[in-house]
Design a protein around this motif. Structure first.
Motif, short mmCIF file in Angstrom:
data_model
loop_
_atom_site.label_atom_id
_atom_site.label_comp_id
_atom_site.label_asym_id
_atom_site.label_seq_id
_atom_site.Cartn_x
_atom_site.Cartn_y
_atom_site.Cartn_z
N GLU A 1 0.77 -1.27 0.06
CA GLU A 1 0.14 0.00 0.30
C GLU A 1 0.82 1.23 -0.03
OE1 GLU A 1 -2.74 -0.05 2.97
OE2 GLU A 1 -3.44 -2.37 2.56
N THR A 2 0.28 2.34 -0.04
CA THR A 2 1.03 3.85 0.02
C THR A 2 2.01 3.88 0.97
OG1 THR A 2 -0.94 4.37 -1.62
CG2 THR A 2 0.63 5.97 -0.59
N ARG A 3 1.16 3.62 2.28
CA ARG A 3 1.96 3.98 3.55
C ARG A 3 3.27 2.89 3.52
NH1 ARG A 3 3.07 6.21 7.76
NH2 ARG A 3 3.13 5.22 9.88
N GLN A 4 3.10 1.93 3.16
CA GLN A 4 4.23 0.72 3.17
C GLN A 4 5.36 1.39 2.10
OE1 GLN A 4 1.60 -2.46 2.70
NE2 GLN A 4 3.12 -3.79 3.75
N ASN A 5 4.89 1.85 0.91
CA ASN A 5 5.83 2.32 -0.02
C ASN A 5 6.58 3.73 0.41
OD1 ASN A 5 5.18 0.54 -1.77
ND2 ASN A 5 3.66 1.29 -2.65
N LYS A 6 5.83 4.53 1.20
CA LYS A 6 6.64 5.59 1.73
C LYS A 6 7.67 5.11 2.82
CE LYS A 6 2.76 8.85 0.72
NZ LYS A 6 2.01 9.91 1.40
N ILE A 7 7.10 4.34 3.47
CA ILE A 7 8.00 3.84 4.79
C ILE A 7 9.09 3.10 4.06
CG2 ILE A 7 8.37 2.57 6.49
CD1 ILE A 7 5.49 3.44 7.50
N ALA A 8 8.86 2.23 3.11
CA ALA A 8 10.07 1.58 2.51
C ALA A 8 11.15 2.59 1.79
CB ALA A 8 9.61 0.73 1.55
N ARG A 9 10.58 3.43 1.16
CA ARG A 9 11.53 4.39 0.74
C ARG A 9 12.39 5.15 1.71
NH1 ARG A 9 7.18 5.79 -2.97
NH2 ARG A 9 6.72 7.43 -1.63
N LEU A 10 11.66 5.61 2.70
CA LEU A 10 12.47 6.15 3.90
C LEU A 10 13.46 5.35 4.28
CD1 LEU A 10 12.35 8.74 5.92
CD2 LEU A 10 10.89 7.41 7.30
N LEU A 11 13.37 4.22 4.44
CA LEU A 11 14.07 3.35 5.25
C LEU A 11 15.33 2.94 4.22
CD1 LEU A 11 11.92 0.61 7.12
CD2 LEU A 11 13.20 2.67 7.96
N GLN A 12 14.90 2.61 2.89
CA GLN A 12 15.83 2.58 1.79
C GLN A 12 17.08 3.64 1.92
OE1 GLN A 12 14.64 1.98 -1.96
NE2 GLN A 12 16.70 1.56 -2.82
N LYS A 13 16.45 5.12 1.83
CA LYS A 13 17.31 6.14 1.90
C LYS A 13 18.04 6.16 3.12
CE LYS A 13 16.76 11.07 2.21
NZ LYS A 13 16.18 12.03 2.95
N GLU A 14 17.67 6.06 4.38
CA GLU A 14 18.37 6.13 5.49
C GLU A 14 19.41 5.08 5.62
OE1 GLU A 14 18.46 8.51 7.64
OE2 GLU A 14 17.03 9.69 6.44
N LEU A 15 19.03 3.87 5.31
CA LEU A 15 19.92 2.72 5.38
C LEU A 15 21.06 2.97 4.38
CD1 LEU A 15 17.87 -0.58 5.68
CD2 LEU A 15 19.34 0.55 7.19
N SER A 16 20.87 3.46 3.26
CA SER A 16 21.93 3.74 2.33
C SER A 16 22.91 4.78 2.65
CB SER A 16 21.44 4.06 1.02
OG SER A 16 20.71 5.33 1.17
N LEU A 17 22.38 5.72 3.56
CA LEU A 17 23.37 6.63 4.18
C LEU A 17 24.08 6.11 5.16
CD1 LEU A 17 20.89 9.71 4.42
CD2 LEU A 17 22.93 9.35 2.80
N ILE A 18 23.73 4.98 6.05
CA ILE A 18 24.32 4.53 7.07
C ILE A 18 25.47 3.58 6.49
CG2 ILE A 18 24.07 2.67 9.00
CD1 ILE A 18 21.12 3.81 9.32
N PHE A 19 24.93 2.87 5.43
CA PHE A 19 26.24 2.08 4.87
C PHE A 19 27.17 2.86 4.15
CE2 PHE A 19 22.85 -1.63 4.83
CZ PHE A 19 23.34 -2.10 5.88
N GLN A 20 26.80 4.23 3.66
CA GLN A 20 27.74 4.90 2.92
C GLN A 20 28.76 5.61 4.04
OE1 GLN A 20 26.01 8.40 1.21
NE2 GLN A 20 27.56 8.84 -0.26
N GLN A 21 28.26 5.87 5.25
CA GLN A 21 29.10 6.40 6.42
C GLN A 21 30.06 5.17 6.85
OE1 GLN A 21 26.51 8.02 9.23
NE2 GLN A 21 26.31 9.87 7.98
N GLN A 22 29.42 3.89 6.80
CA GLN A 22 30.35 3.00 7.50
C GLN A 22 31.35 2.21 6.41
OE1 GLN A 22 27.46 0.04 8.92
NE2 GLN A 22 27.03 1.26 10.82
N THR A 23 30.88 2.29 5.19
CA THR A 23 31.97 1.93 4.16
C THR A 23 33.07 2.76 3.57
OG1 THR A 23 30.50 2.37 2.36
CG2 THR A 23 30.26 0.25 3.37
N ARG A 24 32.83 4.18 4.03
CA ARG A 24 34.05 5.08 3.98
C ARG A 24 35.20 4.64 4.62
NH1 ARG A 24 30.94 10.61 4.47
NH2 ARG A 24 30.11 10.52 2.27
#
Length: 111
Positions: A3-26
């Motif tokens: 549903e729409t709410r699941q998609n919005k939360i999934a996009r939010l989590l994807q963005k934040e997880l990618s930032l976390i992994f980007q900081q850790q893999t530097r």
């Protein structure tokens, strides 16, 4: 079908997880972890993240390291999204090997 709410939360989590992994893999030169897709359960309690790891030879090693540190990753995610989400979902990580699969098909077609 999500549903729409699941998609919005999934996009939010994807963005934040990618930032976390980007900081850790530097800190580790020569490796790159990107979040290709995130699925979230209908009750928003389980987040399944698919990771693309470069170089793919180190994929299993990095994935076991990520799974071992999933609690600290969840905590970091919680500090970032605490104003948007009431409950921080449990994180599950899997390797997304679709790029390797596409590369293998291209090699076979060239032959």
């Amino acid at each position: 079908m999500q549903e729409t709410r699941q998609n919005k939360i999934a996009r939010l989590l994807q963005k934040e997880l990618s930032l976390i992994f980007q900081q850790q893999t530097r800190a580790t030169h020569g490796t790159m972890v990107s979040v290709t897709r995130v699925k979230i359960s209908p009750d928003l309690s389980i987040c399944t993240a698919y990771l693309s790891i470069f170089p793919s030879e180190k994929g299993e090693e990095i994935l076991t390291n990520i799974n071992a540190n999933s609690k600290s990753i969840r905590y970091e995610l919680g500090t970032r999204v605490r104003n948007q989400l009431r409950i921080i979902p449990e994180l599950r990580f899997f390797i997304d090997d679709s790029l390797d699969y596409i590369e293998r098909i291209d090699e076979l077609l060239k032959k």
